[in-house]
Design a protein around this motif. Structure first.
Motif, PDB file in Angstrom:
ATOM      1  N   VAL A  22      -9.072  -0.694   6.470  1.00  0.00           N
ATOM      2  CA  VAL A  22      -8.535  -1.472   5.822  1.00  0.00           C
ATOM      3  C   VAL A  22      -7.091  -0.711   5.098  1.00  0.00           C
ATOM      4  CG1 VAL A  22     -10.593  -2.414   4.832  1.00  0.00           C
ATOM      5  CG2 VAL A  22      -9.599  -0.759   3.553  1.00  0.00           C
ATOM      6  N   GLU A  67      -5.073  -6.343   2.276  1.00  0.00           N
ATOM      7  CA  GLU A  67      -4.900  -7.531   3.235  1.00  0.00           C
ATOM      8  C   GLU A  67      -5.870  -7.884   3.881  1.00  0.00           C
ATOM      9  OE1 GLU A  67      -3.448 -10.253   5.095  1.00  0.00           O
ATOM     10  OE2 GLU A  67      -1.883  -9.182   3.957  1.00  0.00           O
ATOM     11  N   ARG A  81      -2.703  -5.766   8.603  1.00  0.00           N
ATOM     12  CA  ARG A  81      -2.965  -4.783   7.796  1.00  0.00           C
ATOM     13  C   ARG A  81      -2.406  -3.288   8.164  1.00  0.00           C
ATOM     14  NH1 ARG A  81      -9.550  -5.015   7.677  1.00  0.00           N
ATOM     15  NH2 ARG A  81      -9.698  -6.572   6.431  1.00  0.00           N
ATOM     16  N   THR A  87      -2.821   0.003   8.677  1.00  0.00           N
ATOM     17  CA  THR A  87      -3.713   1.090   8.823  1.00  0.00           C
ATOM     18  C   THR A  87      -3.405   2.253   9.379  1.00  0.00           C
ATOM     19  OG1 THR A  87      -4.719  -0.236  10.574  1.00  0.00           O
ATOM     20  CG2 THR A  87      -5.580  -0.638   8.409  1.00  0.00           C
ATOM     21  N   ASP A 129      -1.456  -1.589   1.698  1.00  0.00           N
ATOM     22  CA  ASP A 129      -1.483  -2.953   1.168  1.00  0.00           C
ATOM     23  C   ASP A 129      -1.779  -3.212  -0.310  1.00  0.00           C
ATOM     24  OD1 ASP A 129      -0.638  -4.082   3.864  1.00  0.00           O
ATOM     25  OD2 ASP A 129      -2.800  -3.636   4.609  1.00  0.00           O
TER      26      ASP A 129
END
Length: 285
Positions: free
Chosen positions: A225, A125, A131, A133, A229
């Motif tokens: 990151v 993403e 995101r 995370t 995703d």
């Protein structure tokens, strides 16, 4: 270092070895040395590949030109670089972090040339606020070493390095930190500030189904990151291995080097079979 003179920019890059071209793209702010330190220990024992390591604009020795306004320009620059350095030849593509996002743009534009796509802790993403995370968690820490550091050094580790041992910290300091210091922070920050870190198009929506051998290597504890995703990408990559490694964050290539090498070898074996159609005792297809 070599130089590649494009229409409006000079790209600095390194080539190592001979054979099937592999274009290796680093992430946002580090330079090509992140990728050489990541991949060259593996390729010293696995010949037959020409590794191509460019410095992206604003990183390493490649200047961040004022006309470059965002990722669309980064993509166009890399497409021109490929035309000059690789030409019409087929090649393997691998990207780390932002380099993995950029690689998907290259895949879209150079679809028929790509023999295989590999990513390490790539951006799934692109919009940071969206995101998925995990919270930072150092899952492996040498307590004696950690407490020998002063508070400022501890703070540098916390928030990024999931494995906090003297070996990993030393490798980060030698292999990645120098590239971060060489980055044109003002140039790169400006791109993010004006909202052009992402392409102006949805690259994952536009990508056709890619049936080449693919590999997504991700850290279970990657708080930069994330890993979830990438699930949205898998329908476009029916020949992808999706590997989430424990005790690995955004520095997976150092924190889990042995597993990185094992998965790289398996991925390249699949690519070799796709090219030759020959089954060997090592083939995993």
């Amino acid at each position: 270092m070599r130089t590649c003179q494009l229409e409006k920019i000079t790209i600095h890059y390194e080539i190592v070895g001979d054979g099937i071209p592999i274009l290796a793209l680093h992430g946002w702010m580090p330079d090509h040395e992140l990728m050489t330190s990541c991949l060259e220990p593996f390729f010293q024992r696995n010949s037959g590949y020409k590794r191509i390591y460019p410095d992206l604009p604003g990183c390493g020795l490649t200047k961040g030109e004022p006309w470059i306004k965002g990722s669309d320009d980064f993509l166009e620059i890399m497409l021109q670089f490929i035309d000059k350095v690789i030409g019409k030849n087929s090649f393997i593509l691998i990207g780390e972090s932002y380099g993995g996002y950029l690689a998907r743009g290259i895949l879209l534009k150079k679809f028929s040339q790509i023999l295989g796509l590999g990513t390490i802790c790539s951006v799934g993403e692109i919009i940071q606020s969206k995101r998925n995370t995990p919270e930072f968690n150092a899952v492996l820490r040498d307590e004696v070493y950690y407490h020998s550091l002063d508070p400022s050094q501890q703070k540098e580790l916390d928030g990024f390095l999931i494995v906090q041992t003297e070996e990993i910290v030393d490798r980060f300091a030698k292999e990645i930190a120098p590239g971060l210091k060489r980055a044109d922070e003002e140039f790169l920050a400006n791109i993010q500030d004006i909202g052009n870190y992402n392409f102006t198009f949805d690259v994952d929506e536009k990508l056709p189904i890619y049936s080449g051998p693919s590999l997504f290597l991700l850290g279970r504890q990657d708080n930069i990151v994330g890993f979830q995703d990438h699930f949205k990408l898998l329908s476009k990559f029916p020949r992808a291995s999706y590997v989430v490694l424990d005790a690995a964050g955004h520095n997976l290539q150092q924190e889990q080097e042995k597993l990185l090498h094992a998965h790289l070898r398996e991925w390249l074996d699949r690519i070799d079979y796709a090219i030759t159609g020959e089954v060997t005792s090592q083939s995993i297809v």
